[in-house]
Design an enzyme around this catalytic site. Structure first.
Site, PDB file in Angstrom:
ATOM      1  N   LYS A 177       0.720  -1.194  -0.144  1.00 45.67           N
ATOM      2  CA  LYS A 177      -0.025  -0.166   0.090  1.00 45.67           C
ATOM      3  C   LYS A 177       0.970   1.269   0.099  1.00 45.67           C
ATOM      4  CE  LYS A 177      -3.838   1.862   2.304  1.00 45.67           C
ATOM      5  NZ  LYS A 177      -4.901   1.554   3.497  1.00 45.67           N
ATOM      6  N   GLU A 183       9.703  -5.503   4.829  1.00 41.90           N
ATOM      7  CA  GLU A 183       9.761  -6.834   4.313  1.00 41.90           C
ATOM      8  C   GLU A 183       9.652  -7.169   2.860  1.00 41.90           C
ATOM      9  OE1 GLU A 183       7.733  -7.230   8.351  1.00 41.90           O
ATOM     10  OE2 GLU A 183       7.656  -5.962   6.795  1.00 41.90           O
ATOM     11  N   GLY A 238      -5.636  -2.510   4.179  1.00 41.59           N
ATOM     12  CA  GLY A 238      -5.070  -3.825   3.595  1.00 41.59           C
ATOM     13  C   GLY A 238      -5.734  -4.977   3.809  1.00 41.59           C
ATOM     14  N   GLU A 324      -6.619  -7.523  14.080  1.00 42.95           N
ATOM     15  CA  GLU A 324      -6.029  -6.125  13.880  1.00 42.95           C
ATOM     16  C   GLU A 324      -7.293  -5.040  13.663  1.00 42.95           C
ATOM     17  OE1 GLU A 324      -2.624  -5.897  11.136  1.00 42.95           O
ATOM     18  OE2 GLU A 324      -4.119  -4.852   9.916  1.00 42.95           O
ATOM     19  N   HIS A 355      -7.372 -34.690  15.337  1.00 43.12           N
ATOM     20  CA  HIS A 355      -6.437 -35.161  16.009  1.00 43.12           C
ATOM     21  C   HIS A 355      -5.415 -34.452  16.523  1.00 43.12           C
ATOM     22  CE1 HIS A 355      -8.465 -38.939  14.173  1.00 43.12           C
ATOM     23  NE2 HIS A 355      -8.720 -37.932  13.352  1.00 43.12           N
ATOM     24  N   LYS A 458       7.064  -1.568  13.228  1.00 41.96           N
ATOM     25  CA  LYS A 458       7.697  -1.468  11.997  1.00 41.96           C
ATOM     26  C   LYS A 458       8.782  -0.472  12.363  1.00 41.96           C
ATOM     27  CE  LYS A 458       3.835  -2.192   9.005  1.00 41.96           C
ATOM     28  NZ  LYS A 458       2.809  -1.229   7.936  1.00 41.96           N
TER      29      LYS A 458
END
Length: 465
Positions: A177, A183, A238, A324, A355, A458
């Protein structure tokens, strides 16, 4: 909580309450709420005018007050010319679909003239989870164009991915965005290094790389022409963005028809949310029970259990969507909240999880809300396997209500049954949970559309780097 009359809750007391719309049936008959408490709960949602809040959001009200922004993800899937920003939204949708069809029809080729067989989506958070969930749900067993997702800044992921791909037949979508996400930009550099190691020159990149961003300089930053740029906007968060250009890898792999049908399903759920009375309103009911269960029953987590391989990647998508959006401790007015605004969201494939962690759900010391989801029509021809899968889903919807001892620990269960997993139904399902989240935010008086807690990490990462 004076608005509600709280009754004893250790027995399941909700009469069967089924609501069906758009190929989705919610059965809330396994909720622990009495008829009078349910009526009071519905009155509370009406009193708080949560549907009006949703309608105002959809019409363009400033609902993200901390950032002074609208939240118009609903416009991305609204075909009406009257929807906010319809002109630029429809222009971008057309560009997405036209580009996707060019790739699929071999009219967009690699720098040596090769057809595109693989797409790498480089993005994290909302730029990753939405398209990943849709691709996993709707992909065929042998897609002509495969999509691969590169999210975390982990060299192992880069090496494993690039080792099996031909760069001359690969299209890379860089989705961010702001176009400043650490990253994503780091992975972008590694992918560019991979291409250069295969002899790519600067002019070759325009055949293999496109950018998706709200930053208009994203394409030029990468040395790409304007036609390689697909816009998103700051009025869509986002985690709500798969309906626009963030969904580009889905459109390329699955085709324009599937992508547009996916949008139609979501739009129909928006219309249902805005018009159905709360007693028959799927997202509003999910929000109402979520609120009741946390505030009155002490429910400590929400577990999503799909009995369908195609829906497993909705678990991390839901985690981001709800945690979020609702993980806030202040109201929109800046006051400390007086209620619990969010619980942990988790889950897994229902049959496999039997399981794994069902022992905890059956006999552990917790109170958990469960959404058990399955499709009546399978996505395959193995009828015996489908019978076994549905038998397990329906059995566990009963078994997870029962406890050996009345020790104050229990589960509450919704079953969510899809007629089939079509693009329309998937769009409706994902929009249902988005709208549930928006309604919960309005009910709690918090800002569903910002994420200030994400930004500190960040900032610290950049300082440490």
């Amino acid at each position: 909580m004076p608005d509600l009359l709280v009754s004893p809750f250790f027995e399941v007391s909700m009469p069967e309450h089924k609501v069906s719309s758009l190929g989705i049936t919610l059965n809330a008959g396994k909720q622990r709420i009495s008829k009078i408490d349910f009526e009071n709960l519905i009155n509370l949602l009406n009193k708080k005018k949560v549907i009006n809040s949703f309608i105002e959001m959809r019409q363009g009200a400033i609902v993200n007050l901390s950032e002074k922004r609208q939240a118009l993800h609903t416009s991305l899937r609204d075909p009406s010319p009257e929807a906010p920003y319809s002109g630029e939204v429809h222009k971008t949708s057309d560009k997405i679909c036209q580009f996707a069809e060019r790739v699929r029809n071999w009219k967009w080729l690699g720098c040596r003239g090769d057809r595109i067989t693989d797409v790498i989506n480089v993005g994290i958070g909302g730029s990753d989870m939405g398209p990943r969930a849709v691709y996993n749900a709707l992909r065929t067993t042998r897609p002509e164009i495969k999509v691969h997702f590169l999210a975390s800044a982990d060299g192992v992921a880069v090496d494993r991915l690039t080792a099996e791909l031909d760069p001359y037949k690969t299209l890379i979508i860089i989705s961010s965005k702001s176009f400043s996400t650490l990253e994503t930009l780091s992975n972008c550099k590694e992918i560019f290094r991979w291409l250069k190691n295969f002899g790519f020159r600067d002019d070759d990149f325009k055949h293999h790389v496109v950018a998706v961003s709200a930053n208009p300089k994203a394409a030029s930053f990468l040395g790409l022409p304007d036609e390689n740029f697909f816009p998103i906007w700051d009025w869509v968060g986002g985690r709500f963005s798969v309906w626009g250009a963030i969904g580009l890898p889905v459109a390329i792999s699955l085709g324009e028809n599937v992508f547009r049908r996916f949008l139609i399903g979501a739009h129909l759920m928006d219309a249902h949310t805005a018009s159905a009375p709360i007693q028959k309103n799927l997202p509003a009911l999910l929000a109402a029970f979520s609120y009741w269960n946390v505030e009155n029953l002490g429910i400590s987590s929400f577990c999503f259990l799909p009995y369908d391989e195609r829906l497993t990647t909705l678990v991390p998508w839901l985690q981001q969507l709800e945690m979020e959006s609702l993980g806030k401790s202040k109201t929109v007015k800046g006051n400390k909240v007086s209620e619990k605004t969010c619980v942990p969201v988790w889950g897994g494939h229902g049959n496999e999880s039997q399981h794994s962690f069902y022992q905890f759900l059956r006999e552990g010391t917790a109170r958990t809300a469960l959404d058990i989801c399955w499709c009546e029509k399978p996505g395959h021809a193995h009828n015996d396997l489908h019978r076994v899968l549905l038998a397990n889903a329906k059995a566990q919807a009963e078994a997870l209500l029962k406890r050996e001892n009345d020790d104050g620990c229990f589960n509450v269960v919704n079953t969510i049954v899809l007629d089939e997993l079509s693009p329309e139904t998937l769009g409706s399902l994902m929009a249902m949970y988005e709208n549930k989240t928006a309604i919960l935010g309005a009910l709690l008086g918090i800002n569903t559309f910002d994420q200030p807690g994400v930004e500190l990490g960040k900032l610290l990462a950049r300082k440490l780097l």
